[in-house]
Design a protein around this motif. Structure first.
Motif, PDB file in Angstrom:
ATOM      1  N   VAL A  31       0.816  -1.204   0.000  1.00 39.48           N
ATOM      2  CA  VAL A  31       0.000   0.000   0.000  1.00 39.48           C
ATOM      3  C   VAL A  31       0.858   1.265   0.000  1.00 39.48           C
ATOM      4  O   VAL A  31       0.376   2.350  -0.330  1.00 39.48           O
ATOM      5  CB  VAL A  31      -0.968  -0.010   1.206  1.00 39.48           C
ATOM      6  N   ALA A  32       2.131   1.120   0.349  1.00 33.59           N
ATOM      7  CA  ALA A  32       3.029   2.284   0.365  1.00 33.59           C
ATOM      8  C   ALA A  32       3.715   2.509  -0.981  1.00 33.59           C
ATOM      9  O   ALA A  32       4.350   3.554  -1.179  1.00 33.59           O
ATOM     10  CB  ALA A  32       4.087   2.104   1.458  1.00 33.59           C
ATOM     11  N   LEU A  33       3.599   1.574  -1.911  1.00 33.55           N
ATOM     12  CA  LEU A  33       4.337   1.673  -3.175  1.00 33.55           C
ATOM     13  C   LEU A  33       4.021   2.935  -3.975  1.00 33.55           C
ATOM     14  O   LEU A  33       4.951   3.581  -4.481  1.00 33.55           O
ATOM     15  CB  LEU A  33       4.078   0.422  -4.018  1.00 33.55           C
ATOM     16  N   SER A  37       6.878   5.687  -4.888  1.00 34.41           N
ATOM     17  CA  SER A  37       7.142   6.054  -6.279  1.00 34.41           C
ATOM     18  C   SER A  37       7.025   7.564  -6.488  1.00 34.41           C
ATOM     19  O   SER A  37       7.830   8.165  -7.199  1.00 34.41           O
ATOM     20  CB  SER A  37       6.167   5.308  -7.196  1.00 34.41           C
ATOM     21  N   ARG A  38       6.024   8.190  -5.856  1.00 37.32           N
ATOM     22  CA  ARG A  38       5.882   9.651  -5.987  1.00 37.32           C
ATOM     23  C   ARG A  38       7.055  10.377  -5.345  1.00 37.32           C
ATOM     24  O   ARG A  38       7.516  11.408  -5.862  1.00 37.32           O
ATOM     25  CB  ARG A  38       4.577  10.109  -5.326  1.00 37.32           C
ATOM     26  N   ASP A  39       7.547   9.841  -4.223  1.00 36.33           N
ATOM     27  CA  ASP A  39       8.613  10.515  -3.479  1.00 36.33           C
ATOM     28  C   ASP A  39       9.989  10.301  -4.102  1.00 36.33           C
ATOM     29  O   ASP A  39      10.770  11.240  -4.257  1.00 36.33           O
ATOM     30  CB  ASP A  39       8.609  10.014  -2.036  1.00 36.33           C
ATOM     31  N   LEU A  40      10.278   9.041  -4.475  1.00 37.52           N
ATOM     32  CA  LEU A  40      11.620   8.702  -4.940  1.00 37.52           C
ATOM     33  C   LEU A  40      11.706   8.472  -6.437  1.00 37.52           C
ATOM     34  O   LEU A  40      12.803   8.415  -6.991  1.00 37.52           O
ATOM     35  CB  LEU A  40      12.122   7.442  -4.201  1.00 37.52           C
ATOM     36  N   ILE A  45       8.629  -0.328 -12.183  1.00 37.22           N
ATOM     37  CA  ILE A  45       9.822  -1.169 -12.036  1.00 37.22           C
ATOM     38  C   ILE A  45      10.444  -0.976 -10.656  1.00 37.22           C
ATOM     39  O   ILE A  45      10.835  -1.947  -9.989  1.00 37.22           O
ATOM     40  CB  ILE A  45      10.843  -0.857 -13.150  1.00 37.22           C
ATOM     41  N   THR A  46      10.531   0.261 -10.186  1.00 35.59           N
ATOM     42  CA  THR A  46      11.022   0.504  -8.831  1.00 35.59           C
ATOM     43  C   THR A  46      10.090  -0.144  -7.811  1.00 35.59           C
ATOM     44  O   THR A  46      10.548  -0.735  -6.820  1.00 35.59           O
ATOM     45  CB  THR A  46      11.144   2.013  -8.559  1.00 35.59           C
ATOM     46  N   GLN A  47       8.777  -0.060  -8.051  1.00 37.20           N
ATOM     47  CA  GLN A  47       7.832  -0.687  -7.137  1.00 37.20           C
ATOM     48  C   GLN A  47       8.064  -2.194  -7.063  1.00 37.20           C
ATOM     49  O   GLN A  47       8.033  -2.796  -5.980  1.00 37.20           O
ATOM     50  CB  GLN A  47       6.403  -0.395  -7.602  1.00 37.20           C
ATOM     51  N   ILE A 102      16.238   0.000  -1.986  1.00 41.54           N
ATOM     52  CA  ILE A 102      16.256  -1.385  -2.458  1.00 41.54           C
ATOM     53  C   ILE A 102      17.329  -2.197  -1.737  1.00 41.54           C
ATOM     54  O   ILE A 102      17.103  -3.344  -1.331  1.00 41.54           O
ATOM     55  CB  ILE A 102      16.463  -1.405  -3.989  1.00 41.54           C
ATOM     56  N   VAL A 103      18.502  -1.601  -1.558  1.00 44.57           N
ATOM     57  CA  VAL A 103      19.576  -2.302  -0.837  1.00 44.57           C
ATOM     58  C   VAL A 103      19.175  -2.567   0.613  1.00 44.57           C
ATOM     59  O   VAL A 103      19.385  -3.669   1.154  1.00 44.57           O
ATOM     60  CB  VAL A 103      20.888  -1.491  -0.901  1.00 44.57           C
TER      61      VAL A 103
END
Length: 465
Positions: A31-33, A37-40, A45-47, A102-103
């Motif tokens: 639910v935070a994705l 995505s908006r912030d970073l 793909i990042t999600q 991601i790391v």
């Protein structure tokens, strides 16, 4: 838990809390994705990578953790995992760009890998028979509720605070678990044998390379060497991992376990059922915000009926399976879930949660409640206590790999964009996966108790009978 002895209640509480943090963190992120995505930045793909970075290390290292649990003691391994998970959670919350996030998620997954097999093995090592089935039912109700209530908690944090606080939810349960763990006195018998670190590396690198290819493929295409080369290398590394398991004196995944019929078929059912759960969780969490326009809290509330049903029904289903056998529940439950997934096809451009989503959540929740505890009991009840840690690790690894692969394929499943057509495609795939899981259970599960097997021999060869 009034029907359990005091020590058994403490064991169940520790097992629930230790698993709770990994299951909660694995689903709260969905639910935070959109907010991440908006912030970073980074789009779908990042999600996908935010979810799969966690699942890659969790899936690959959970097998290594199972061996560590058996070799050095479940309590010690669990304590290290709890501390590591807490530290990694803070690092995730402090991330300032997609790569750092991601790391940090990958490190968090590695720490989480130490928790799940050790926690469930506490139950399987200290309880047998009907008591074990009831305990697993209680464990399943609360840990699955953690997976389902995660989106609700995440939505509240995203809407009223920040997505960063989503990853700090588990700090309190970690602290409570460490306190309870200090009070737990169990007669453990760690083997002190060597652990196959090379196998852990082969598994992690193999899965990571394959997932990279699956996630990036919709952008670059299979013809790109950036895609097919890592994919091919990943498959080779994973094949080498399997070969090493046959030859190793202390394998992370003893292939002989799969000669036990219920263990083998149960894990195959797990693969399909948990792939469907991961796909549904990702799609619901993202589409209800980006497609239907709901706030994060409302999107999280969408799964609340499933949570309530899990709490009310799951422990009872575990007890019923202990008396009647798991096969019926493992067949009917997934088929009911498939019907629920198909109800999501009623979702239209003119969105209405009460008529389009709620019925699906209720039906899926009922099917899930009938499935999970009998599935877990059938798999772990087929294996003797001496190998409970590694058996639990293998089953959890199968579940996480299922989620890992299906999330990596989400762009392909939804056609590149999670619009209404993509949402419907995901519903069809979800229904198909759980239906196959039910059919597999009907074909393969026999409900042979672990006590019928010797310490080293299988209860019944897979495929026999």
């Amino acid at each position: 838990m009034a029907t359990f002895a005091p020590l058994q209640r403490l064991v169940i509480a520790v097992a629930i809390l230790a698993s709770f943090v990994t299951f909660l963190d694995g689903t709260v992120v969905n639910v935070a994705l959109p907010a991440i995505s908006r912030d970073l930045g980074g789009g779908i793909i990042t999600q996908q990578w935010v979810v799969d970075a966690y699942l890659i290390t969790l899936s690959a290292l959970i097998l290594l953790a199972g061996s560590l649990s058996d070799a050095y003691g479940r309590v010690l391994v669990m304590r290290i995992g709890l501390i590591g998970f807490g530290v990694a959670s803070v690092a995730v919350a402090a991330s300032f760009d997609p790569l750092t996030l991601i790391v940090a998620r990958a490190v968090q997954g590695a720490a989480g890998a130490l928790l799940v097999p050790s926690s469930l093995a506490l139950i399987t090592a200290t309880m047998r028979g009907d008591v074990q089935s009831r305990a697993i039912g209680v464990w399943t109700a609360f840990t699955t509720a953690a997976q389902l209530v995660g989106p609700l908690l995440g939505g509240v944090f995203v809407d009223f605070l920040s997505w960063r606080f989503v990853f700090l939810i588990n700090v309190v349960p970690i602290a409570v678990t460490l306190v309870l763990l200090a009070r737990l006195r169990l007669p453990e018998h760690p083997r002190g044998t060597g652990v196959d670190w090379w196998s852990g590396a082969l598994c992690a690198l193999g899965l990571g390379a394959v997932v990279f290819a699956l996630i990036e493929q919709p952008v670059r295409g299979w013809g790109s060497p950036v895609i097919w080369a890592p994919g091919a290398v990943g498959l080779v590394l994973f094949a080498l991992f399997l070969v090493r398991q046959q030859r190793s004196s202390a394998p992370l995944m003893p292939l002989g376990l799969f000669r036990v019929r219920d263990f083998a078929w149960g894990n195959l059912a797990t693969l399909f059922v948990y792939a469907a759960l991961s796909l549904n969780g990702f799609v619901i969490g993202v589409y209800l915000q980006q497609g239907a326009g709901l706030p994060a809290t409302a999107a999280g509330l969408a799964s609340l009926p499933m949570t309530v049903l899990m709490i009310l029904v799951s422990s009872r289903a575990g007890a019923w399976a202990g008396r009647l056998g798991p096969r019926l529940f493992m067949t009917v439950g997934p088929l009911v879930m498939a019907a629920g997934a198909l109800l999501l096809l009623t979702v239209a451009e003119r969105f209405d949660y009460w008529w389009q989503v709620l019925p699906a959540m209720i039906v899926m929740g009922l099917g899930l409640s009938l499935t999970v505890a009998p599935l877990t009991a059938a798999i772990l009840g087929a294996i003797d206590e001496a190998r409970s840690g590694i058996a639990s690790a293998v089953n959890n690894a199968v579940a996480r790999v299922a989620g890992l692969l299906v999330v990596a394929m989400i762009s392909t499943i939804v056609g590149g964009t999670l619009d209404l057509a993509g949402f419907h495609s995901a519903a069809w795939v979800t229904a198909t996966l759980v239906a196959v899981g039910g059919i597999v259970s009907w074909i393969g599960i026999r409900g042979i108790p672990a006590d019928a097997a010797g310490a080293d021999g299988p209860a019944q060869p897979a495929g026999a009978g």
